[in-house]
Motif scaffolding. Sequence first.
Motif, short mmCIF file in Angstrom:
data_model
loop_
_atom_site.label_atom_id
_atom_site.label_comp_id
_atom_site.label_asym_id
_atom_site.label_seq_id
_atom_site.Cartn_x
_atom_site.Cartn_y
_atom_site.Cartn_z
N GLY A 140 3.86 34.91 -1.01
CA GLY A 140 4.10 33.89 -1.96
C GLY A 140 3.04 33.15 -2.69
N LEU A 141 3.43 32.37 -3.79
CA LEU A 141 2.28 31.50 -4.26
C LEU A 141 2.05 30.40 -3.19
CD1 LEU A 141 0.54 31.32 -6.51
CD2 LEU A 141 2.65 29.96 -7.98
N ASP A 142 3.15 29.76 -2.49
CA ASP A 142 2.71 28.75 -1.68
C ASP A 142 1.86 29.25 -0.52
OD1 ASP A 142 4.19 26.65 -2.91
OD2 ASP A 142 6.13 27.35 -1.64
N ALA A 143 1.92 30.49 -0.17
CA ALA A 143 1.07 31.10 0.87
C ALA A 143 -0.30 31.22 0.47
CB ALA A 143 1.48 32.46 1.41
N LEU A 144 -0.49 31.42 -0.87
CA LEU A 144 -1.80 31.67 -1.47
C LEU A 144 -2.54 30.50 -1.79
CD1 LEU A 144 -1.21 34.47 -4.23
CD2 LEU A 144 -1.42 34.85 -1.94
N VAL A 145 -1.92 29.34 -1.94
CA VAL A 145 -2.19 28.14 -1.92
C VAL A 145 -2.69 27.73 -0.55
CG1 VAL A 145 -1.57 25.57 -2.27
CG2 VAL A 145 -0.63 27.31 -3.98
N GLU A 146 -1.89 27.54 0.36
CA GLU A 146 -2.56 27.39 1.95
C GLU A 146 -3.71 28.39 2.13
OE1 GLU A 146 -0.58 27.32 6.25
OE2 GLU A 146 0.76 27.56 4.66
N ARG A 147 -3.55 29.67 2.14
CA ARG A 147 -4.65 30.57 2.67
C ARG A 147 -5.96 30.40 1.89
NH1 ARG A 147 -2.14 35.77 1.65
NH2 ARG A 147 -0.68 35.01 3.39
N HIS A 148 -5.93 29.98 0.50
CA HIS A 148 -6.93 30.15 -0.26
C HIS A 148 -7.60 28.91 -0.81
CE1 HIS A 148 -6.96 34.48 -0.05
NE2 HIS A 148 -5.76 34.29 -0.52
N ALA A 149 -6.99 27.79 -0.27
CA ALA A 149 -7.08 26.37 -0.63
C ALA A 149 -7.23 26.20 -1.99
CB ALA A 149 -8.53 25.83 -0.07
N LEU A 150 -6.08 26.56 -2.88
CA LEU A 150 -5.99 26.16 -4.10
C LEU A 150 -5.22 24.97 -4.39
CD1 LEU A 150 -4.28 29.73 -5.20
CD2 LEU A 150 -6.52 29.35 -4.77
N LEU A 151 -5.53 24.40 -5.51
CA LEU A 151 -5.03 23.05 -5.71
C LEU A 151 -4.15 22.95 -6.86
CD1 LEU A 151 -8.76 21.54 -6.26
CD2 LEU A 151 -7.22 21.45 -3.97
N PRO A 152 -2.77 22.68 -6.33
CA PRO A 152 -1.72 22.52 -7.16
C PRO A 152 -1.71 21.34 -7.81
CG PRO A 152 -1.11 22.20 -5.00
CD PRO A 152 -2.41 22.72 -4.92
N SER A 153 -1.38 21.15 -9.21
CA SER A 153 -1.17 20.06 -9.68
C SER A 153 0.25 19.62 -9.92
CB SER A 153 -1.75 19.98 -11.06
OG SER A 153 -1.17 21.00 -12.09
N ASP A 154 1.44 20.51 -9.98
CA ASP A 154 2.56 20.39 -10.04
C ASP A 154 3.49 21.46 -9.94
OD1 ASP A 154 5.08 19.18 -10.68
OD2 ASP A 154 4.59 18.77 -12.92
N ARG A 155 3.93 21.83 -8.67
CA ARG A 155 4.45 23.05 -8.41
C ARG A 155 5.89 23.36 -9.20
NH1 ARG A 155 4.76 27.02 -7.38
NH2 ARG A 155 5.58 27.81 -5.39
N HIS A 156 6.09 24.53 -9.40
CA HIS A 156 7.45 25.04 -10.08
C HIS A 156 7.41 24.24 -11.57
CE1 HIS A 156 8.66 26.90 -6.83
NE2 HIS A 156 8.58 25.70 -6.09
N ARG A 157 6.08 24.31 -12.22
CA ARG A 157 6.02 23.79 -13.63
C ARG A 157 5.24 25.16 -14.27
NH1 ARG A 157 7.80 19.11 -15.78
NH2 ARG A 157 7.39 20.17 -17.99
N ALA A 158 5.57 25.51 -15.44
CA ALA A 158 4.84 26.66 -15.95
C ALA A 158 3.32 26.85 -15.99
CB ALA A 158 5.42 27.29 -17.19
N LEU A 159 2.74 25.68 -16.70
CA LEU A 159 1.32 25.90 -16.73
C LEU A 159 0.74 25.55 -15.40
CD1 LEU A 159 -0.81 25.93 -18.66
CD2 LEU A 159 -0.96 23.42 -19.30
N ALA A 160 1.05 24.63 -14.61
CA ALA A 160 0.61 24.36 -13.17
C ALA A 160 0.47 25.55 -12.40
CB ALA A 160 1.32 23.38 -12.50
#
Length: 386
Positions: A140-160
């Motif tokens: 899932g996207l949260d798993a990818l954020v954690e695994r690959h050290a991605l930087l979310p700006s505002d989860r569950h908003r389209a552009l973010a």
Amino acid sequence: MSEPLLQIAAVDVPIVFVDLETTGGAAASDRITEVGVVELGPAGVSRWSTLVDPQQPIPPFIQQLTGITHEMVQGAPTFEMIAAMLFQRLDGKLFVAHNASFDRGFLQSAFRRAGFSFNPDVLCTVRLSRALFPAEKRHGLDALVERHALLPSDRHRALADADLLWQFWQRLHTLVPVDVLRAQIERTVRRFRLAGEITETMLDAAPTGCGVYVFYGENDLPLYVGRSVRVRQRVRTHLSGERRSAKDLRLAQQVRRVEWRATGGELGALLTEAQWITALRPSHNRKVRAGKGDPVCAPWPFDGAIVFEEQDGRSAAAPIFHVVDAWCYVGHATSLDQARALLARSPSGRFELTTYRILQTYLARGLRVTPLSQAKTGLVPDGLAR
């Protein structure tokens, strides 16, 4: 960016990373509330987003999840108002999304309501992650954020969330060799636009069993007639198969539309294919030539036209009745009454060498046929055997 975009892209077409927010999970009844697009092309990276007035209530739990409220979408454009501009932004580009069938399905439905046919090639980052990292259980996207050290700006908003996919894409190029990544992307992409105006959605209407098909090129020029016991699969292979021959590649580049016909079985496919090749003279089919032992004409061993029944064992379709008269294949019908009407409308045919060859083979194998004049309404009774 420090590297040319085409080196980073690992594909040779512009890419759009897309995310949507919606009022629910059903594309037929729910509506889009926000669109976010990150576009990667020769000119660089661009970002675009807009809220969308769904013209229906946003459920409370969706408001809580996304933060998008009724007040926020009041005064926002409806999808119909942005459809032309958004279609131009997305059309012809590789459509990348997380759980892509969701986003593609919503956009396809919304575009259809607005009068557009949206059928992009699609790459799902969930499928890509599973293919590249099979040892991992969560994609899932949260798993990818954690695994690959991605930087979310505002989860569950389209552009973010679309931007998270762009970050994931960049990270893959540091983790996977480009040639390996390119090969896996090619295996994972779903090709919905196959050739000309032919799409995967259109192919869903093609017969899954026996039949014939014809490819047309520019100005409706007949290119190729073929047959298959699995028409839909064969047409798709012609146009998008991974192991296409050089001949198939040249043909696919010329195709603009396709027609097909279910034939009830393999013998009907053989006869119809021969009939279409004779009538259309497609440029990519071999011309039928008479051999030394072939007759210029041959006596017809029956008293008038014959009929035989054939049913495709791979499908639940009704049986088809094939009509042959004087070594000329008249065609097929779905009932004996229609078969008689078909014969009455058809002019007396001339000797067809291919039909003669095909029937001689099948009659020798015990094909059972019945004079059409003796066939009774309903199933064809056991008839003459040759």
